[in-house]
Scaffold this motif. Structure first.
Motif: not given
Length: 313
Positions: A103-117
């Motif tokens: 379930y590794y998920l980040v909302r599309p509007e904030v992807r690429g901003t380091g929140l997943g890491m």
């Protein structure tokens, strides 16, 4: 299946990204404005993550969260920024030796901003020194290797409208309470840990149909089918051999209408399992790879004709 997380499903974060909040910042209670706070999610909160997964075409089963979340309530992590849920990852500890990441998920509007890491870094320590399993898209296999994971086998999601089954086998019967102890022992040979609590919920959940193949009164396999957002999903499908697996598959799908579709996630190196799926009219769709960080578990892999869930093992 669409990419998830910052870029792809279960993509581990590159070390030392300057754009990402630190793990300490991410995990801190009461994160300030614009900061990410990561904390365990309640069952009700995780239902929203299940909706995210459905939006990304993961096709979760109806009621999956209610079965999975109690396994390790502290292992489902939700990231919030300014009070709004934006990221998630589960690190479910099944035993003292084994955990599964999904379930590794980040909302599309904030992807690429380091929140997943940041979410990954805050959640992964929950596994401690346990072996950690996950399923990753093929394109991210090398990224995971750099994070210490090693490939075990490829998995294919086979789906379609199953061909009409043959005559029902008298050896296949609905699962009842009297079968539970023997089934729990059988399941432990096919999964890396004992999961008795989960199994009780999974076998009896609303909308689930569970059947066991009996040989001389003892289980020689069992399977579960459940309704999903799109069609039905079979998982697990464990059996001693093709005869029991075929009989179980045919019984599990016998109640479906000709227009109903079925999906099952199969280890691609299991030739008999792939043959069963294709002989029943299913075709290969999404592919992933099972990977482990730590000592790979020892399983009766020849019995795994269908895994329980790519999200949680």
């Amino acid at each position: 299946m669409e990419p998830l997380g910052d870029d792809a499903p279960h993509q581990p974060p590159p070390a030392g990204s300057p754009a990402a909040p630190s793990a300490a910042t991410a995990a801190r209670d009461g994160a300030g404005a614009g900061e990410l706070g990561v904390a365990p999610a309640s069952l009700e909160e995780w239902l929203q993550v299940e909706e995210w997964a459905a939006e990304e075409q993961w096709n979760p089963g109806l009621g999956d969260t209610g079965c999975f979340h109690p396994t390790d309530p502290g292992g489902f992590f939700l990231g919030r920024r300014d009070g709004t849920p934006v990221s998630a990852v589960s690190v479910v500890n099944y035993s003292d030796d084994f955990a599964f990441l999904g379930y590794y998920l980040v909302r599309p509007e904030v992807r690429g901003t380091g929140l997943g890491m940041a979410t990954w870094n805050a959640a992964l320590p929950h596994a401690g020194a346990r072996t950690v399993g996950l399923d990753a898209v093929l394109a991210q296999e090398e990224t995971y290797r750099r994070s210490g994971f090693a490939a075990a086998y490829g998995t294919g999601r086979y789906g379609g409208r199953p061909a009409s089954p043959g005559s029902p086998s008298p050896s296949v019967v609905p699962v009842t309470e009297e079968h539970f102890e023997a089934l729990a022992a059988y399941d432990e040979q096919c999964f890396p840990a004992s999961r008795r609590g989960f199994l009780r919920r999974w076998l009896a959940a609303p909308g689930h149909r569970a059947h066991v193949f009996l040989r001389d009164g003892e289980p020689a396999g069992y399977g579960v089918i459940r309704q999903a957002r799109d069609g039905h999903r079979i998982g697990p499908l464990f059996a001693d051999g093709p005869e029991a697996a075929e009989a179980l598959f045919d019984t599990l799908t016998a109640h479906l209408s000709p227009d109903d579709e079925v999906h099952v996630d199969i280890p691609k190196n299991h030739e008999a399992a792939v043959s069963l799926a294709t002989s029943r009219g299913l075709t290969l769709g999404f592919e992933s790879v099972r990977m482990y960080k730590g000592t790979p578990p020892v399983l009766r892999a020849e019995r795994v004709f269908g895994v329980t869930s790519l999200e949680l093992g």
